[in-house]
Design an enzyme around this catalytic site. Structure first.
Site, PDB file in Angstrom:
ATOM      1  N   SER A 201       0.859  -1.475  -0.356  1.00 53.59           N
ATOM      2  CA  SER A 201       0.095  -0.015   0.002  1.00 53.59           C
ATOM      3  C   SER A 201       0.817   1.337  -0.288  1.00 53.59           C
ATOM      4  O   SER A 201       2.725   1.033   0.274  1.00 53.59           O
ATOM      5  CB  SER A 201      -0.640   0.162   1.400  1.00 53.59           C
ATOM      6  OG  SER A 201      -0.131   0.234   2.630  1.00 53.59           O
TER       7      SER A 201
ATOM      8  N   ASP B 171      -1.440  -1.485  -4.120  1.00 56.05           N
ATOM      9  CA  ASP B 171      -2.398  -2.068  -3.452  1.00 56.05           C
ATOM     10  C   ASP B 171      -3.181  -0.258  -3.292  1.00 56.05           C
ATOM     11  O   ASP B 171      -2.564   0.807  -2.876  1.00 56.05           O
ATOM     12  CB  ASP B 171      -2.441  -2.716  -1.494  1.00 56.05           C
ATOM     13  CG  ASP B 171      -3.601  -3.001  -1.210  1.00 56.05           C
ATOM     14  OD1 ASP B 171      -4.900  -2.896  -1.950  1.00 56.05           O
ATOM     15  OD2 ASP B 171      -3.792  -2.760   0.035  1.00 56.05           O
TER      16      ASP B 171
ATOM     17  N   ASP C 252      -7.102   2.665  -7.623  1.00 54.72           N
ATOM     18  CA  ASP C 252      -8.332   3.239  -7.026  1.00 54.72           C
ATOM     19  C   ASP C 252      -9.205   4.630  -7.235  1.00 54.72           C
ATOM     20  O   ASP C 252      -8.751   5.466  -5.792  1.00 54.72           O
ATOM     21  CB  ASP C 252      -8.403   2.275  -5.356  1.00 54.72           C
ATOM     22  CG  ASP C 252      -9.548   2.637  -4.248  1.00 54.72           C
ATOM     23  OD1 ASP C 252     -11.010   2.977  -5.504  1.00 54.72           O
ATOM     24  OD2 ASP C 252      -9.447   2.440  -3.292  1.00 54.72           O
TER      25      ASP C 252
ATOM     26  N   HIS D 267     -13.210  -3.311   4.663  1.00 54.24           N
ATOM     27  CA  HIS D 267     -12.229  -3.413   5.065  1.00 54.24           C
ATOM     28  C   HIS D 267     -11.486  -3.220   6.909  1.00 54.24           C
ATOM     29  O   HIS D 267     -12.379  -2.807   7.487  1.00 54.24           O
ATOM     30  CB  HIS D 267     -11.126  -1.921   5.010  1.00 54.24           C
ATOM     31  CG  HIS D 267     -11.254  -1.439   3.258  1.00 54.24           C
ATOM     32  ND1 HIS D 267     -11.395  -1.471   2.151  1.00 54.24           N
ATOM     33  CD2 HIS D 267      -9.939  -2.980   3.118  1.00 54.24           C
ATOM     34  CE1 HIS D 267     -10.925  -1.594   0.999  1.00 54.24           C
ATOM     35  NE2 HIS D 267      -9.778  -2.287   1.019  1.00 54.24           N
TER      36      HIS D 267
ATOM     37  N   GLY E  47     -11.412  -5.915   1.061  1.00 51.34           N
ATOM     38  CA  GLY E  47     -11.356  -5.864   3.040  1.00 51.34           C
ATOM     39  C   GLY E  47     -11.953  -7.720   3.101  1.00 51.34           C
ATOM     40  O   GLY E  47     -13.221  -8.008   3.929  1.00 51.34           O
TER      41      GLY E  47
ATOM     42  N   SER F  56     -10.801 -10.171   5.416  1.00 51.92           N
ATOM     43  CA  SER F  56     -10.604 -10.787   6.379  1.00 51.92           C
ATOM     44  C   SER F  56     -11.925 -10.889   7.287  1.00 51.92           C
ATOM     45  O   SER F  56     -12.775  -9.822   7.243  1.00 51.92           O
ATOM     46  CB  SER F  56      -9.391  -9.818   7.404  1.00 51.92           C
ATOM     47  OG  SER F  56      -8.195  -9.630   6.709  1.00 51.92           O
TER      48      SER F  56
ATOM     49  N   ILE G  18      -6.164  -9.701   1.836  1.00 51.72           N
ATOM     50  CA  ILE G  18      -6.011  -9.827   2.970  1.00 51.72           C
ATOM     51  C   ILE G  18      -5.408  -9.269   3.786  1.00 51.72           C
ATOM     52  O   ILE G  18      -4.056  -9.424   3.649  1.00 51.72           O
ATOM     53  CB  ILE G  18      -5.969 -11.502   2.963  1.00 51.72           C
ATOM     54  CG1 ILE G  18      -7.860 -12.163   3.098  1.00 51.72           C
ATOM     55  CG2 ILE G  18      -6.185 -11.683   5.287  1.00 51.72           C
ATOM     56  CD1 ILE G  18      -7.718 -13.541   2.697  1.00 51.72           C
TER      57      ILE G  18
ATOM     58  N   SER H 162      -6.030  -7.305   7.299  1.00 51.50           N
ATOM     59  CA  SER H 162      -6.433  -7.327   9.069  1.00 51.50           C
ATOM     60  C   SER H 162      -5.959  -8.864   9.722  1.00 51.50           C
ATOM     61  O   SER H 162      -5.952  -8.623  10.668  1.00 51.50           O
ATOM     62  CB  SER H 162      -7.471  -6.811   8.845  1.00 51.50           C
ATOM     63  OG  SER H 162      -7.547  -5.371   8.201  1.00 51.50           O
TER      64      SER H 162
HETATM   65  P1  13P Z   1      -8.634  -6.410   5.177  1.00 53.57           P
HETATM   66  O1  13P Z   1      -8.595  -5.028   5.775  1.00 53.57           O
HETATM   67  O2  13P Z   1     -10.471  -6.628   5.204  1.00 53.57           O
HETATM   68  O3  13P Z   1      -7.977  -7.662   5.873  1.00 53.57           O
HETATM   69  O4  13P Z   1      -8.938  -6.452   3.942  1.00 53.57           O
HETATM   70  C1  13P Z   1      -7.164  -6.185   3.286  1.00 53.57           C
HETATM   71  C2  13P Z   1      -7.670  -5.206   1.933  1.00 53.57           C
HETATM   72  O5  13P Z   1      -8.534  -4.814   1.532  1.00 53.57           O
HETATM   73  C3  13P Z   1      -6.437  -4.065   1.322  1.00 53.57           C
HETATM   74  O6  13P Z   1      -6.269  -3.906   0.063  1.00 53.57           O
HETATM   75  O1  G3H Z   2      -7.013  -1.892   2.322  1.00 54.51           O
HETATM   76  C1  G3H Z   2      -5.806  -1.598   2.948  1.00 54.51           C
HETATM   77  C2  G3H Z   2      -4.953  -1.836   3.233  1.00 54.51           C
HETATM   78  O2  G3H Z   2      -5.410  -2.995   4.499  1.00 54.51           O
HETATM   79  C3  G3H Z   2      -3.355  -1.902   3.165  1.00 54.51           C
HETATM   80  O3  G3H Z   2      -3.520  -1.068   5.051  1.00 54.51           O
HETATM   81  O4  G3H Z   2      -2.959   1.672   4.541  1.00 54.51           O
HETATM   82  O5  G3H Z   2      -2.834   0.549   6.640  1.00 54.51           O
HETATM   83  O6  G3H Z   2      -1.301   0.295   4.576  1.00 54.51           O
HETATM   84  P1  G3H Z   2      -2.825   0.319   5.400  1.00 54.51           P
HETATM   85 ZN    ZN Z   3      -8.616  -3.111   0.237  1.00 55.06          ZN
END
Ligand code: 13P
Ligand code: G3H
Ligand code: ZN
Length: 307
Positions: free
Chosen positions: A50, A82, A104, A178, A210, A212, A253, A255
């Site tokens: 990310s 990401d 995005d 998320h 999202g 998790s 995934i 979280s």
């Molecule tokens: P979670 O927060 O549900 O793990 O989603 C992660 C995600 O979508 C990263 O882009």
């Molecule tokens: O969907 C977002 C991811 O979980 C990345 O999170 O921006 O805290 O690295 P972050």
């Molecule tokens: Zn995401």
């Protein structure tokens, strides 16, 4: 093996009724845990970075760690951006050697989402890189936009969006959200929307963010050892497995990895208040990450024994 794009991975996943896990990486232990899990289960994998991870770890360090993973394993690995929030960030990652990027622009109006996603897709394709875009918004906190409720993807828009942008995969909103603090109540996936989308885009890879599930035993462990997390459930793993059997080829995934890691570190410090050597708590945290990723590969993705 050099980095690969997700093109071939998604083709096989679509045909085989499984999905590829896209796991967020921020440091060495997370990368090692994911790679060990994927190696033991013989699963292809997407490592995703990310904007926050780039800022936290410095992208050069992350790239070198991913290079080490390529040397140490024989896995097909795709390196993905990401939630890219601008053309400039996507371009930077493409120029840095990422094999996949997400633009995005889901919070923008439809026409602006199309224009930006197309601009990224055009540049990426000139460089042999694949692109994920998003239509519809997820509940929870995305990196650049906070949507309390999100909005489901409108299936009537997907063909036009994909045709006009030329993107290679599409993230849709069908009930996931998320973060570890998901909605209260029973989470549901809108399989009707997924069906409608895949009818309109036959053979086209769909992405779920999202994803998790926030397994309660990890929340309980965190709280047992001094934490104070509310227990809001994510979409159940069996429901995500069903989605993976259909058009969903990539499941994100993050979280649940954070939960596994934090639960183990909290336990360590409660049991070893004298502890101060980072290796003594990062090694069990890495193992917990590996076990979580194996659990996802087997229970959610079905990508084991696919290489
Ligand atoms: P979670 O927060 O549900 O793990 O989603 C992660 C995600 O979508 C990263 O882009
Ligand atoms: O969907 C977002 C991811 O979980 C990345 O999170 O921006 O805290 O690295 P972050
Ligand atoms: Zn995401």
């Amino acid at each position: 093996m050099p980095l690969v794009t997700s093109k071939e991975m998604f083709k096989k996943a679509y045909e085989g009724g499984y999905a590829i896990g896209a796991f967020n990486v921020n440091n060495m232990e997370i990368i090692q845990g994911i790679i060990e899990a994927a190696t033991e289960t013989k699963s292809p994998v997407i490592l995703q970075v990310s904007k926050g991870a780039r800022n936290y770890a410095n992208v050069t360090y992350l790239k070198k760690l991913v290079e080490a993973a390529l040397i140490e394993s024989d896995l097909p690995i795709c390196l993905h951006l990401d939630h890219g929030d601008s053309f400039e960030l996507c371009k930077q990652c493409i120029d840095d050697g990422f094999t996949s990027v997400m633009i995005d622009a889901s919070s923008l109006p439809f026409e602006e989402n199309i224009a930006l996603s197309k601009k990224v897709a055009d540049y990426a394709h000139e460089h042999g890189v694949v692109v994920e875009a998003e239509l519809g918004t997820l509940a929870g906190v995305e990196e650049h936009v906070s949507n309390e409720f999100g909005s489901y993807t409108n299936p009537a828009q997907v063909e036009e969006f994909v045709n006009r942008t030329g993107v290679d995969s599409l993230a849709i909103s069908i009930g996931t959200s998320h973060g570890a603090f998901k909605f209260k109540g029973e989470p549901q996936l809108r399989f009707d929307i997924l069906e409608e989308v895949s009818k309109r885009l036959p053979g086209f890879p769909i992405v779920l963010h999202g994803a998790s599930s926030v397994p309660q035993e990890f929340v309980e462990q965190i709280n047992k050892y001094g934490g104070n997390m509310p227990g809001a459930k994510g979409v159940p793993e069996e429901m995500l497995r069903e989605a993976a059997k259909r058009a969903v080829c990539k499941i994100n995934i993050d979280s649940d990895i954070r939960l596994a890691c934090t639960a183990e570190i909290r336990k360590y410090f409660t049991e070893h208040p004298e502890g101060f050597d980072p290796r003594n708590y990062l090694a069990p945290a890495r193992k917990a990450i590996k076990e979580m990723v194996k659990r996802k590969i087997i229970n959610v993705l079905g990508s084991n024994d696919k290489i």
